[in-house]
Design a protein around this motif. Sequence first.
Motif, PDB file in Angstrom:
ATOM      1  N   GLN A 112       0.835  -1.071   0.084  1.00  0.00           N
ATOM      2  CA  GLN A 112       0.140  -0.052   0.121  1.00  0.00           C
ATOM      3  C   GLN A 112       0.893   1.138   0.082  1.00  0.00           C
ATOM      4  OE1 GLN A 112      -2.948  -0.089   3.191  1.00  0.00           O
ATOM      5  NE2 GLN A 112      -3.243  -2.219   2.885  1.00  0.00           N
TER       6      GLN A 112
ATOM      7  N   ARG B 294       0.976   4.440  -2.491  1.00  0.00           N
ATOM      8  CA  ARG B 294       0.560   5.688  -2.102  1.00  0.00           C
ATOM      9  C   ARG B 294       1.765   6.605  -2.526  1.00  0.00           C
ATOM     10  NH1 ARG B 294       0.157   4.716   3.001  1.00  0.00           N
ATOM     11  NH2 ARG B 294      -1.960   4.704   3.277  1.00  0.00           N
TER      12      ARG B 294
ATOM     13  N   GLU C 174      -2.171   9.842  -2.006  1.00  0.00           N
ATOM     14  CA  GLU C 174      -3.387   9.035  -1.190  1.00  0.00           C
ATOM     15  C   GLU C 174      -4.533   8.783  -1.707  1.00  0.00           C
ATOM     16  OE1 GLU C 174      -2.251   8.615   2.093  1.00  0.00           O
ATOM     17  OE2 GLU C 174      -4.431   7.930   2.504  1.00  0.00           O
ATOM     18  N   ARG C 175      -5.131   9.853  -2.479  1.00  0.00           N
ATOM     19  CA  ARG C 175      -6.326   9.610  -3.037  1.00  0.00           C
ATOM     20  C   ARG C 175      -6.565   8.706  -4.103  1.00  0.00           C
ATOM     21  NH1 ARG C 175     -11.120   8.563  -3.481  1.00  0.00           N
ATOM     22  NH2 ARG C 175     -12.396   9.178  -5.208  1.00  0.00           N
TER      23      ARG C 175
ATOM     24  N   GLU D   4      -5.988   4.961  -2.848  1.00  0.00           N
ATOM     25  CA  GLU D   4      -7.092   4.331  -2.114  1.00  0.00           C
ATOM     26  C   GLU D   4      -8.170   3.791  -2.945  1.00  0.00           C
ATOM     27  OE1 GLU D   4      -9.434   6.502   1.372  1.00  0.00           O
ATOM     28  OE2 GLU D   4     -10.889   6.197  -0.217  1.00  0.00           O
ATOM     29  N   LEU D   5      -8.370   4.702  -3.887  1.00  0.00           N
ATOM     30  CA  LEU D   5      -9.241   4.233  -4.992  1.00  0.00           C
ATOM     31  C   LEU D   5      -8.866   3.107  -5.750  1.00  0.00           C
ATOM     32  CD1 LEU D   5     -11.849   5.576  -5.923  1.00  0.00           C
ATOM     33  CD2 LEU D   5     -10.642   6.854  -7.526  1.00  0.00           C
TER      34      LEU D   5
ATOM     35  N   THR E  40      -9.160  -0.090  -3.171  1.00  0.00           N
ATOM     36  CA  THR E  40     -10.126  -0.593  -2.380  1.00  0.00           C
ATOM     37  C   THR E  40     -10.810  -1.426  -3.828  1.00  0.00           C
ATOM     38  OG1 THR E  40     -11.072   1.718  -3.041  1.00  0.00           O
ATOM     39  CG2 THR E  40     -10.826   0.953  -0.810  1.00  0.00           C
ATOM     40  N   LEU E  41     -10.428  -1.009  -4.942  1.00  0.00           N
ATOM     41  CA  LEU E  41     -11.188  -1.458  -6.243  1.00  0.00           C
ATOM     42  C   LEU E  41     -10.319  -2.728  -6.683  1.00  0.00           C
ATOM     43  CD1 LEU E  41     -13.639  -1.208  -8.151  1.00  0.00           C
ATOM     44  CD2 LEU E  41     -12.245   0.243  -9.436  1.00  0.00           C
TER      45      LEU E  41
ATOM     46  N   GLU F 287     -16.292   7.905  -0.692  1.00  0.00           N
ATOM     47  CA  GLU F 287     -14.939   7.341  -1.185  1.00  0.00           C
ATOM     48  C   GLU F 287     -15.165   7.925  -2.585  1.00  0.00           C
ATOM     49  OE1 GLU F 287     -15.130   2.833  -1.161  1.00  0.00           O
ATOM     50  OE2 GLU F 287     -16.091   3.281   0.855  1.00  0.00           O
ATOM     51  N   TYR F 288     -16.216   8.644  -3.062  1.00  0.00           N
ATOM     52  CA  TYR F 288     -16.282   8.929  -4.545  1.00  0.00           C
ATOM     53  C   TYR F 288     -17.236   9.956  -4.534  1.00  0.00           C
ATOM     54  CZ  TYR F 288     -15.906   8.167  -9.557  1.00  0.00           C
ATOM     55  OH  TYR F 288     -15.684   8.247 -10.825  1.00  0.00           O
ATOM     56  N   ARG F 289     -16.880  11.270  -5.691  1.00  0.00           N
ATOM     57  CA  ARG F 289     -17.679  12.440  -5.518  1.00  0.00           C
ATOM     58  C   ARG F 289     -18.152  12.605  -6.981  1.00  0.00           C
ATOM     59  NH1 ARG F 289     -14.544  12.369  -1.570  1.00  0.00           N
ATOM     60  NH2 ARG F 289     -12.764  12.373  -2.522  1.00  0.00           N
TER      61      ARG F 289
ATOM     62  N   ARG G 235      -6.693  17.521   2.550  1.00  0.00           N
ATOM     63  CA  ARG G 235      -5.181  17.078   1.901  1.00  0.00           C
ATOM     64  C   ARG G 235      -5.235  15.668   1.396  1.00  0.00           C
ATOM     65  NH1 ARG G 235      -3.078  17.448   6.918  1.00  0.00           N
ATOM     66  NH2 ARG G 235      -2.011  19.195   6.857  1.00  0.00           N
ATOM     67  N   ASN G 236      -6.019  14.826   2.078  1.00  0.00           N
ATOM     68  CA  ASN G 236      -6.041  13.458   1.332  1.00  0.00           C
ATOM     69  C   ASN G 236      -6.511  13.552   0.088  1.00  0.00           C
ATOM     70  OD1 ASN G 236      -4.997  12.370   3.669  1.00  0.00           O
ATOM     71  ND2 ASN G 236      -6.990  11.515   4.692  1.00  0.00           N
ATOM     72  N   ALA G 237      -7.512  14.251  -0.155  1.00  0.00           N
ATOM     73  CA  ALA G 237      -8.159  14.431  -1.524  1.00  0.00           C
ATOM     74  C   ALA G 237      -7.398  15.156  -2.703  1.00  0.00           C
ATOM     75  CB  ALA G 237      -9.412  14.975  -1.286  1.00  0.00           C
TER      76      ALA G 237
ATOM     77  N   GLU H 196      -1.000  17.833  -0.492  1.00  0.00           N
ATOM     78  CA  GLU H 196      -0.658  19.077   0.470  1.00  0.00           C
ATOM     79  C   GLU H 196      -0.763  20.334  -0.191  1.00  0.00           C
ATOM     80  OE1 GLU H 196       0.446  18.204   3.686  1.00  0.00           O
ATOM     81  OE2 GLU H 196       0.923  20.154   3.999  1.00  0.00           O
TER      82      GLU H 196
ATOM     83  N   ALA I  74      -4.168  21.529  -0.958  1.00  0.00           N
ATOM     84  CA  ALA I  74      -5.202  21.758   0.047  1.00  0.00           C
ATOM     85  C   ALA I  74      -4.656  23.262   0.801  1.00  0.00           C
ATOM     86  CB  ALA I  74      -5.096  20.299   1.003  1.00  0.00           C
TER      87      ALA I  74
ATOM     88  N   ASP J 254     -14.703  13.754  -8.679  1.00  0.00           N
ATOM     89  CA  ASP J 254     -14.399  12.618  -9.662  1.00  0.00           C
ATOM     90  C   ASP J 254     -14.728  12.883 -10.832  1.00  0.00           C
ATOM     91  OD1 ASP J 254     -12.393  11.108  -7.730  1.00  0.00           O
ATOM     92  OD2 ASP J 254     -14.221  11.044  -6.470  1.00  0.00           O
TER      93      ASP J 254
ATOM     94  N   GLU K 160     -19.297  -0.986  -9.464  1.00  0.00           N
ATOM     95  CA  GLU K 160     -18.222  -1.618  -9.969  1.00  0.00           C
ATOM     96  C   GLU K 160     -17.541  -2.175  -8.612  1.00  0.00           C
ATOM     97  OE1 GLU K 160     -16.002   1.699 -11.024  1.00  0.00           O
ATOM     98  OE2 GLU K 160     -14.291   0.534 -12.003  1.00  0.00           O
ATOM     99  N   GLN K 161     -18.081  -1.683  -7.320  1.00  0.00           N
ATOM    100  CA  GLN K 161     -17.463  -1.962  -6.177  1.00  0.00           C
ATOM    101  C   GLN K 161     -18.107  -3.477  -5.583  1.00  0.00           C
ATOM    102  OE1 GLN K 161     -15.217  -0.567  -3.990  1.00  0.00           O
ATOM    103  NE2 GLN K 161     -14.748   1.095  -5.404  1.00  0.00           N
TER     104      GLN K 161
ATOM    105  N   LYS L 218      -9.824  -0.123   2.847  1.00  0.00           N
ATOM    106  CA  LYS L 218     -10.275   1.262   2.906  1.00  0.00           C
ATOM    107  C   LYS L 218      -9.949   1.663   4.579  1.00  0.00           C
ATOM    108  CE  LYS L 218     -14.607   3.580   3.465  1.00  0.00           C
ATOM    109  NZ  LYS L 218     -16.211   4.159   3.355  1.00  0.00           N
TER     110      LYS L 218
ATOM    111  N   PHE M 211      -6.374   2.646   4.754  1.00  0.00           N
ATOM    112  CA  PHE M 211      -5.888   3.722   4.016  1.00  0.00           C
ATOM    113  C   PHE M 211      -6.403   4.988   5.092  1.00  0.00           C
ATOM    114  CE2 PHE M 211      -4.453   1.820   0.247  1.00  0.00           C
ATOM    115  CZ  PHE M 211      -3.632   2.843  -0.267  1.00  0.00           C
TER     116      PHE M 211
ATOM    117  N   ASN N  99       6.326  18.786  -0.190  1.00  0.00           N
ATOM    118  CA  ASN N  99       5.156  19.629   0.088  1.00  0.00           C
ATOM    119  C   ASN N  99       4.486  20.014  -1.188  1.00  0.00           C
ATOM    120  OD1 ASN N  99       5.265  18.607   2.711  1.00  0.00           O
ATOM    121  ND2 ASN N  99       5.883  20.548   3.434  1.00  0.00           N
TER     122      ASN N  99
ATOM    123  N   PHE O 211      -0.929  23.925   8.518  1.00  0.00           N
ATOM    124  CA  PHE O 211      -0.595  23.083   7.260  1.00  0.00           C
ATOM    125  C   PHE O 211       0.956  22.682   7.469  1.00  0.00           C
ATOM    126  CE2 PHE O 211      -4.434  22.998   5.428  1.00  0.00           C
ATOM    127  CZ  PHE O 211      -4.521  21.994   4.633  1.00  0.00           C
TER     128      PHE O 211
END
Lengths: 238, 238, 238
Positions: free
Chosen positions: A127, A131, A136-137, A140-141, A144-145, B100-102, B131-133, B136, B139, B161, B180-181, B193, B196, C132, C196
């Motif tokens: 993992q 990463r 990160e994003r 994870e996607l 998980t899939l 998990e998805y947008r 930050r995860n999405a 750094e 964000a 997404d 899909e999941q 999941k 992470f 960063n 941050f």
Amino acid sequence: MQKPPVNSLNLDLLVALRDTLVKLEKEKCKGMILTSESPSVFSAGLDIMEMYRPDHNRARKFWTTLQDTWIKLYSSPYPTVAAINGHSPAGGCLLALSCEYRVMVGPKFTIGLNETQLGIVAPFWFQDCMRNAIGERQAELALTLGKMFSVDEALKVGLIDEIAKDKADAISKAEDFLDEQSGLPALARSTVKVAFREATLNRLLKNREADTKMFLDFISMPKVQQALEMYMQTLKKK
Amino acid sequence: MQKPPVNSLNLDLLVALRDTLVKLEKEKCKGMILTSESPSVFSAGLDIMEMYRPDHNRARKFWTTLQDTWIKLYSSPYPTVAAINGHSPAGGCLLALSCEYRVMVGPKFTIGLNETQLGIVAPFWFQDCMRNAIGERQAELALTLGKMFSVDEALKVGLIDEIAKDKADAISKAEDFLDEQSGLPALARSTVKVAFREATLNRLLKNREADTKMFLDFISMPKVQQALEMYMQTLKKK
Amino acid sequence: MQKPPVNSLNLDLLVALRDTLVKLEKEKCKGMILTSESPSVFSAGLDIMEMYRPDHNRARKFWTTLQDTWIKLYSSPYPTVAAINGHSPAGGCLLALSCEYRVMVGPKFTIGLNETQLGIVAPFWFQDCMRNAIGERQAELALTLGKMFSVDEALKVGLIDEIAKDKADAISKAEDFLDEQSGLPALARSTVKVAFREATLNRLLKNREADTKMFLDFISMPKVQQALEMYMQTLKKK
């Protein structure tokens, strides 16, 4: 890697890989290209025969040799490139991710950590490698899939660095990367590389025994053995 | 979410969300789509009426319920998608970021953690989610500015997404993600999941009381109460 | 910066920078643009004359002043922009990376942490700043190679935020960034910024003495002194 038909990572191949990596380091290797003799598979990943009806001692040796191989490859002082000339799932993807640069032959091969699709969980250091490569994003996607990326998708997300037309082109591009590194002061270069990889390396080094135990416990579960048996019967029919 | 007019997150809505999430987990839910009954707002974020002239006990319950809701949503074993069919500032953005998805309806809605623009500071776990999405760098830039992203900007930076034409299209795309999941081994999927999300979750779990105290101290400041009063008078004039 | 010919960061310039940063903070500065009086160099980085046949006390003061300058710049409560109007290697790149936003004059200048090419290792806080800005993967690749990015490459990888035609255009774009920030509640803005940057700042704050010692030990090595001597003779010939 030249273990027909698909470079499955069994104990023998892992021992050979690890010993080669140790030797390259001792011999002050200037750079390494990791590729496959197979025309369609880079490496199929861990050999499930090592997990099916396992002998405890051999299974432990299998896993610790996998850890050793990764530690040596991931922290090598010399530059490393994966010339990915075939499919590269799971453990095959880990090997590619552990190199410094990835060139992949397009357009029909796929690459990814697809453990989730098989009902298993990629170890934390697998993992971490994903990463570190794609963020990160997207990691994870993908995990998980259990996503297998096409070459174009892999390039877009940063899982590979370049696309090649064929194996010769992949090797040539890999050599270009090594040429770019070859003029650099070796000690400064390797010190920076290890500085970047230290946190990820230490996470496994500090948790090796727990990681090994998790693997051994996992393959001891009757449910897992049943699933492996069914999976092998499916393969036989093919 | 169907609390007219703008799905403000007050104690009642948060309790309802949290209870629903607990129930879905118990019932082995296969997947969840979070969306809004409002034609123009996904969620307006935290209800400032919960912060204005607060009763200490209710304010504490409000904040800990927000924490509980986020913990349940962010760590859910089943897959989650936000079908963002309207503006999504602050706490509304947090809910979307925790899925998990947008998928977001374009082109006129906006999304972001805009707390800075209101003179307040997004809690550290809101910051972590952003930050995860989006990484750094982006964000930090987004949160110092309190930036509200257009749908195109949000897609480009990775905050969402996919873009949808309308709510029906957003739901349909969200269902595609869940489909899909759905074939995946559930335990392996949810284990990856949580692996992470563990570090981010633990940061709040280890600092819950300090985080709650910070909120309670903040709304106890006379300056903050004055600002809230002025803000509400502005809203009334509209 | 106006220390001809190339804004080399010697003790005098660092003291001037640090004192200016301290003064700006005291005077509740609304925003700062860091740029160069030179037509072709933003800053050439650390002055190697401070490392050549060093006096121990001065060398220590040189390094701790560099640390102080970075800490003040990186954690400033007011917004900061680098208008990079010339080449920006090594320490020059660090200054740019420590601002909140980077506008660079194209197309012929270059920017990067190129220490590896000189046989030295960028300190860990230089590495952190690059990570960063452009993420783990690209930062490792850039620093192992000691890569100097063209303006287009720098934009693509996220090392800079905008390209400008010339210095006037760079200043104008930098002012646009500051204008966007100027309406924001100052305390909320600076609190988010420091939140941050806290982990990166603390890593140096907790390891200042070890970091200083590493520098002093490094410049005490005969091999390093020989390399510096050879490098200076090359410069003289030019």
